[in-house]
Design an enzyme around this catalytic site. Structure first.
Site, PDB file in Angstrom:
ATOM      1  N   LYS A 188      -0.578   4.274   1.734  1.00  0.00           N
ATOM      2  CA  LYS A 188       0.827   4.465   2.098  1.00  0.00           C
ATOM      3  C   LYS A 188       1.747   4.027   0.962  1.00  0.00           C
ATOM      4  CE  LYS A 188       3.046   1.544   4.650  1.00  0.00           C
ATOM      5  NZ  LYS A 188       3.494   0.686   5.776  1.00  0.00           N
TER       6      LYS A 188
ATOM      7  N   ASP B  17       4.209   5.814   7.640  1.00  0.00           N
ATOM      8  CA  ASP B  17       4.359   4.481   8.214  1.00  0.00           C
ATOM      9  C   ASP B  17       4.501   4.627   9.724  1.00  0.00           C
ATOM     10  OD1 ASP B  17       6.905   5.444   8.636  1.00  0.00           O
ATOM     11  OD2 ASP B  17       7.928   3.724   7.745  1.00  0.00           O
TER      12      ASP B  17
END
Length: 216
Positions: free
Chosen positions: A121, A139
């Protein structure tokens, strides 16, 4: 509404209403963004932005951070969630950048994930924000909003599955913006516990609204 129609509606809405979406983290260069994103894990951008000026004042570049110690760095990030782990991650990240990347932040996901404290991420955020690469950081907001609206299949139950499906369906040139569109929508409108569905401009395209709100 078909999935194609849903994507077209959602993207058009964001292009019209949030054309200049960008990260809310404050930074001046790739090093600062990398530090800020590492600190932002399970922490608000607002808190990170209150913390980073002092960090960057004392450690203005990768080299200065790499020469620091846990005892020196920890007080600067004491107010951030998981400060002990993040202190170790920041120092390890800076030292690896100096040892393996000549003090420069690499711009590929494969290289970035080698750094302490950097997962997929975070690597996607860095490459997308700095280099506008077509990488989608998923997220909690992106994950929730994508599934609620119906941009991804109910079978997409992991961040990686959501990432792959979004990338398949969003024009390559818009992926770096779509990341911010979905995050900001989740942060301010499509809230986790009490989504502001009555105020949302995506009602027509949203599976959640059609199934749970429209009949109330």
């Amino acid at each position: 509404m078909t999935k194609k129609d849903r994507y077209e509606f959602v993207i058009h809405y964001f292009q019209q209403h949030v054309p200049d979406a960008e990260t809310e983290l404050i930074y001046d260069n790739p090093y600062q963004l990398l530090v800020a994103v590492i600190l932002s894990a399970q922490c608000t951008d607002k808190r990170v932005n209150l913390t980073t000026p002092a960090i960057f004042g004392r450690f203005p570049d990768v080299e200065s951070l790499s020469l620091s110690s846990e005892e020196e760095l920890f007080p600067y990030i004491r107010s951030i969630s998981y400060p002990n782990n993040k202190t170790k991650h920041l120092l390890g990240m800076a030292r690896m950048l100096m040892d393996d990347f000549r003090g420069e932040v690499p711009m590929t996901v494969d290289e970035l994930v080698k750094l302490p404290g950097v997962g997929r991420k975070t690597a996607n955020v860095i490459t997308s924000v700095i280099d506008q690469q077509p990488n989608m950081a998923v997220d909690t907001h992106v994950f929730r909003v994508s599934r609620r609206i119906g941009l991804v299949s109910p079978k997409a139950t992991t961040p990686l599955a959501v990432e792959k499906e979004l990338i398949r369906n969003i024009d390559k040139s818009l992926i770096h913006k779509a990341h911010h569109w979905l995050i900001l929508h989740g942060r301010y409108t499509c809230l986790a516990r009490t989504p502001k569905c009555r105020e949302c401009g995506l009602q027509q395209a949203c599976n959640y609204f059609q199934k749970n709100i429209i009949l109330l």
